[in-house]
Design a protein around this motif. Structure first.
Motif, PDB file in Angstrom:
ATOM      1  N   GLU A  67      36.813  37.391  48.630  1.00 13.71           N
ATOM      2  CA  GLU A  67      37.468  36.038  48.472  1.00 13.71           C
ATOM      3  C   GLU A  67      36.833  35.506  47.251  1.00 13.71           C
ATOM      4  O   GLU A  67      35.611  35.557  46.806  1.00 13.71           O
ATOM      5  N   PHE A  68      37.818  34.637  46.768  1.00 15.20           N
ATOM      6  CA  PHE A  68      37.417  33.870  45.381  1.00 15.20           C
ATOM      7  C   PHE A  68      37.775  32.395  45.394  1.00 15.20           C
ATOM      8  O   PHE A  68      38.995  32.011  45.711  1.00 15.20           O
ATOM      9  N   ALA A  69      36.872  31.337  45.266  1.00 18.31           N
ATOM     10  CA  ALA A  69      37.285  30.159  45.615  1.00 18.31           C
ATOM     11  C   ALA A  69      37.062  29.526  44.131  1.00 18.31           C
ATOM     12  O   ALA A  69      36.042  29.598  43.500  1.00 18.31           O
ATOM     13  N   LEU A  70      38.013  28.593  43.675  1.00 14.31           N
ATOM     14  CA  LEU A  70      37.869  27.933  42.479  1.00 14.31           C
ATOM     15  C   LEU A  70      38.460  26.632  42.707  1.00 14.31           C
ATOM     16  O   LEU A  70      39.730  26.305  42.645  1.00 14.31           O
ATOM     17  N   PHE A  71      37.474  25.578  42.459  1.00 14.20           N
ATOM     18  CA  PHE A  71      37.833  24.123  42.646  1.00 14.20           C
ATOM     19  C   PHE A  71      38.934  23.899  43.731  1.00 14.20           C
ATOM     20  O   PHE A  71      40.001  23.236  43.457  1.00 14.20           O
ATOM     21  N   GLY A  72      38.732  24.297  44.868  1.00 15.25           N
ATOM     22  CA  GLY A  72      39.294  24.057  46.194  1.00 15.25           C
ATOM     23  C   GLY A  72      40.668  25.103  46.279  1.00 15.25           C
ATOM     24  O   GLY A  72      41.078  24.994  47.643  1.00 15.25           O
ATOM     25  N   ILE A  73      40.904  26.246  45.359  1.00 12.43           N
ATOM     26  CA  ILE A  73      41.895  26.991  45.951  1.00 12.43           C
ATOM     27  C   ILE A  73      41.336  28.364  46.212  1.00 12.43           C
ATOM     28  O   ILE A  73      40.251  28.776  45.606  1.00 12.43           O
ATOM     29  N   LEU A  74      41.593  28.958  47.310  1.00 14.15           N
ATOM     30  CA  LEU A  74      40.992  30.144  47.690  1.00 14.15           C
ATOM     31  C   LEU A  74      41.999  31.171  47.357  1.00 14.15           C
ATOM     32  O   LEU A  74      42.988  31.432  47.681  1.00 14.15           O
ATOM     33  N   PHE A  75      41.373  32.205  46.627  1.00 13.29           N
ATOM     34  CA  PHE A  75      41.989  33.475  46.401  1.00 13.29           C
ATOM     35  C   PHE A  75      41.725  34.521  46.935  1.00 13.29           C
ATOM     36  O   PHE A  75      40.333  34.714  47.372  1.00 13.29           O
ATOM     37  N   LYS A  76      42.418  35.556  47.275  1.00 13.90           N
ATOM     38  CA  LYS A  76      41.911  36.895  47.907  1.00 13.90           C
ATOM     39  C   LYS A  76      42.256  38.210  46.926  1.00 13.90           C
ATOM     40  O   LYS A  76      42.504  37.758  45.670  1.00 13.90           O
ATOM     41  N   ALA A  77      41.681  39.053  47.349  1.00 15.29           N
ATOM     42  CA  ALA A  77      41.566  40.480  46.390  1.00 15.29           C
ATOM     43  C   ALA A  77      43.135  40.968  45.972  1.00 15.29           C
ATOM     44  O   ALA A  77      43.340  41.139  44.941  1.00 15.29           O
ATOM     45  N   HIS A  78      44.173  40.303  46.674  1.00 10.95           N
ATOM     46  CA  HIS A  78      45.640  40.634  46.184  1.00 10.95           C
ATOM     47  C   HIS A  78      46.007  39.424  45.204  1.00 10.95           C
ATOM     48  O   HIS A  78      47.052  39.477  44.514  1.00 10.95           O
ATOM     49  N   ASP A  79      45.166  38.456  45.163  1.00  8.42           N
ATOM     50  CA  ASP A  79      45.323  37.647  43.935  1.00  8.42           C
ATOM     51  C   ASP A  79      44.694  37.993  42.457  1.00  8.42           C
ATOM     52  O   ASP A  79      44.730  37.183  41.427  1.00  8.42           O
ATOM     53  N   ALA A  80      44.022  39.113  42.412  1.00 11.64           N
ATOM     54  CA  ALA A  80      43.563  39.785  41.335  1.00 11.64           C
ATOM     55  C   ALA A  80      44.148  39.603  39.950  1.00 11.64           C
ATOM     56  O   ALA A  80      43.663  39.410  38.916  1.00 11.64           O
ATOM     57  N   PRO A  81      45.706  39.861  40.144  1.00 11.55           N
ATOM     58  CA  PRO A  81      46.434  39.666  38.625  1.00 11.55           C
ATOM     59  C   PRO A  81      46.081  38.198  37.976  1.00 11.55           C
ATOM     60  O   PRO A  81      46.400  38.326  37.005  1.00 11.55           O
ATOM     61  N   LEU A  82      45.841  37.119  38.962  1.00 11.62           N
ATOM     62  CA  LEU A  82      45.683  36.175  38.235  1.00 11.62           C
ATOM     63  C   LEU A  82      44.502  36.090  37.519  1.00 11.62           C
ATOM     64  O   LEU A  82      44.359  35.064  36.606  1.00 11.62           O
ATOM     65  N   LEU A  83      43.339  36.866  37.732  1.00 12.29           N
ATOM     66  CA  LEU A  83      42.182  37.071  36.687  1.00 12.29           C
ATOM     67  C   LEU A  83      42.752  37.276  35.021  1.00 12.29           C
ATOM     68  O   LEU A  83      41.950  37.013  34.304  1.00 12.29           O
ATOM     69  N   LEU A 334      49.182  31.137  28.311  1.00 13.80           N
ATOM     70  CA  LEU A 334      48.245  31.612  29.546  1.00 13.80           C
ATOM     71  C   LEU A 334      48.079  30.455  30.353  1.00 13.80           C
ATOM     72  O   LEU A 334      48.039  31.012  31.709  1.00 13.80           O
ATOM     73  N   ILE A 335      47.597  29.371  30.018  1.00  7.61           N
ATOM     74  CA  ILE A 335      47.335  28.158  31.013  1.00  7.61           C
ATOM     75  C   ILE A 335      48.734  28.040  31.610  1.00  7.61           C
ATOM     76  O   ILE A 335      48.292  27.666  32.776  1.00  7.61           O
ATOM     77  N   GLY A 336      49.878  28.160  30.781  1.00  8.96           N
ATOM     78  CA  GLY A 336      50.984  27.850  31.811  1.00  8.96           C
ATOM     79  C   GLY A 336      51.648  28.857  32.663  1.00  8.96           C
ATOM     80  O   GLY A 336      51.990  28.412  33.685  1.00  8.96           O
ATOM     81  N   GLY A 337      51.354  30.071  32.423  1.00 12.69           N
ATOM     82  CA  GLY A 337      51.498  31.265  33.253  1.00 12.69           C
ATOM     83  C   GLY A 337      50.609  30.926  34.474  1.00 12.69           C
ATOM     84  O   GLY A 337      51.008  31.111  35.650  1.00 12.69           O
ATOM     85  N   LEU A 338      49.375  30.690  34.316  1.00 16.67           N
ATOM     86  CA  LEU A 338      48.441  30.397  35.544  1.00 16.67           C
ATOM     87  C   LEU A 338      49.073  29.451  36.266  1.00 16.67           C
ATOM     88  O   LEU A 338      48.938  29.525  37.550  1.00 16.67           O
ATOM     89  N   ALA A 339      49.156  28.215  35.598  1.00 16.72           N
ATOM     90  CA  ALA A 339      49.737  27.106  36.435  1.00 16.72           C
ATOM     91  C   ALA A 339      51.135  27.515  37.241  1.00 16.72           C
ATOM     92  O   ALA A 339      51.170  26.990  38.443  1.00 16.72           O
ATOM     93  N   TYR A 340      51.955  28.089  36.616  1.00 19.88           N
ATOM     94  CA  TYR A 340      53.053  28.598  37.304  1.00 19.88           C
ATOM     95  C   TYR A 340      52.821  29.397  38.661  1.00 19.88           C
ATOM     96  O   TYR A 340      53.523  29.440  39.678  1.00 19.88           O
TER      97      TYR A 340
END
Length: 468
Positions: A67-83, A334-340
């Motif tokens: 589990e990964f939390a970043l400023f209120g947003i919780l991510f899981k292992a399946h969200d690893a591509p966002l890294l 990259l920031i736009g891609g992350l935001a989208y």
């Protein structure tokens, strides 16, 4: 170390052995700015794990739970591509900053510099005295006073290193969980006890003794700076035209430059270099030599800026250069891609898997009709910030054809961040299975508590025997 020879390497003694560098204290405008910057960075590092945002730790990288939390947003292992977006943005951001402001990261924000300069050297000054007294203690014989001061200094180093290690581990374990562990026996959490002890030892060794050797020997950033810098990048530079020839090196009837050969710039350097020899890999752009030289120039009534923060070619700083524009465009992309990716990220994660065992089996309905039974396992997790009630359904046209879905619990309730394994069975009349043995359809999951009526669909393949 007064009376240094120009060009002498101050990090080694006359035998070539490593000499513990004790830089002189310095005052000036850059020193004041660095003090405030370091205070802010230390507060952020130490306080951030103990803060929460939307019910989650502000920054948490819980690897065991994935589990990964970043400023209120919780991510899981399946969200690893966002890294990819995050790491890419940080990497290109550092490259962009370096191309414009040089190694400002090393001298102003790198944890190596901040902790050593703002914490460990202040402890040394408090225990051992001024830099002159510390150098005398270093070079003096071993006696009771030296043992007492060294023991107290290293005890305080250990205590501070332990605090830093615990704060660092809190980013990966969770601050509240770590606090609970510290109140129990180490045997109950031996893995984390060993990890904290290991990081404490590494920090103690690095910040307490290794210090500038890490920057000179191990850090790869200093070695790639030549690739990132260009002639229009800022750096700490020595004005050769104005400073040379230095005092004491002139020929008869030759006018001396503004450099008075005081070697003050070398004495204050934390890596022990002589900036007058030009841009060097060991320079971390801490600007201590600028403040030191300005102080001397003021005393000898000469203009400040003999050593200054300037572009390598002396031109004005500019963002309008091809390299910087490319960096900016890539960072924006990259920031736009992350935001989208984050904005289109569904508030629920669903993975549909076929149940273990046979792909299908024959069973009879209550009316005696023989049907095919497919078993599925649906992993579902509430990624939203609100409690959800999920209802599982199949398409109406499939139900009209006699297909039935059986679920032990439907709907199910999940709290934010909670996940469940949801098992369901599908009964299909044998006549509904095509000759290929596969019937492609979909399963629908709807959150009945969502204000906007959220629902999502996943592909579902019903199987049976193939027709000859």
């Amino acid at each position: 170390m007064s009376g240094l020879d120009a060009g002498k390497l101050t990090s080694v003694d006359e035998h070539g052995d490593r000499l513990n560098i004790i830089p002189a204290e310095v005052r000036g405008r850059f020193r004041r700015h660095r003090d405030w910057t370091q205070i802010v960075l230390l507060i952020i590092f130490l306080i951030l794990p103990w803060t929460t945002f939307n019910g989650h730790q502000t920054i948490l990288m819980d690897i065991p739970k994935r589990e990964f939390a970043l400023f209120g947003i919780l991510f899981k292992a399946h969200d690893a591509p966002l890294l990819f977006y995050i790491v890419g943005t940080l990497t290109l951001g550092l490259a962009f900053v370096t191309s414009i402001w040089g190694r400002v990261w090393c001298g102003w924000a790198c944890p190596q510099t901040v902790f050593i300069d703002a914490v460990y050297r202040r402890i040394e000054k408090w225990v051992e005295g001024t830099y002159i007294q510390r150098r005398q203690l270093r070079d003096g014989p071993m006696n009771f006073t030296k043992v007492r001061k060294l023991s107290l200094k290293w005890f305080l180093f250990f205590a501070v290193s332990s605090v830093i290690a615990h704060s660092f581990i809190a980013y990966f374990v969770g601050a509240q969980e770590l606090l609970a562990m510290t109140q129990g026996s180490p045997a109950q959490n031996m893995t984390y006890f060993v990890l904290v002890l290991f990081f404490t030892s590494v920090i103690l060794f690095d910040f307490g003794w290794f210090r500038e050797q890490f920057c000179v020997i191990m850090c790869p950033y200093g070695r790639i700076q030549s690739v990132l810098l260009d002639q229009k990048s800022l750096a700490v530079v020595y004005d050769v035209n104005r400073g040379e020839p230095r005092k004491g090196t002139t020929e008869p009837n030759q006018k001396a430059g503004d450099c008075v050969s005081c070697n003050r710039c070398v004495q204050v350097c934390p890596t022990g270099i002589d900036i007058r020899n030009g841009l060097q890999m060991e320079c971390i752009t801490c600007t201590a030599c600028i403040d030191a030289c300005d102080e001397i120039m003021e005393k000898v009534k000469k203009p400040k800026g003999l050593i200054r923060y300037d572009t390598l070619d002396g031109s004005k700083i500019s963002l309008a250069k091809p390299r910087s524009i490319i960096y900016i465009l890539a960072i924006v992309a990259l920031i736009g891609g992350l935001a989208y990716a984050v904005s289109t990220r569904e508030p629920v994660h669903i993975a549909v898997l076929r149940g273990a065992g046979l792909p299908y089996s024959y069973v009879k309905n209550s009316d005696g009709q023989e049907v095919l039974l497919n078993q599925f396992r649906l992993h579902i997790q509430n990624q939203g910030a609100l409690r959800a009630r999920y209802m599982l359904t199949l398409p109406q046209e499939l139900l009209d054809q006699g297909v039935q879905v059986q679920v032990a619990e439907n709907p199910i309730h999940l709290a934010p961040g909670e996940s469940r394994e949801w098992y369901f069975f599908v009964r299909i009349p044998t006549v509904q299975i095509p000759a290929s043995g596969q019937l492609k359809t979909e399963v629908r999951v709807q959150d009945e508590l969502a204000p906007e009526g959220f629902s999502t669909r996943r592909e579902l393949i019903l199987v049976g025997p193939r027709s000859q």
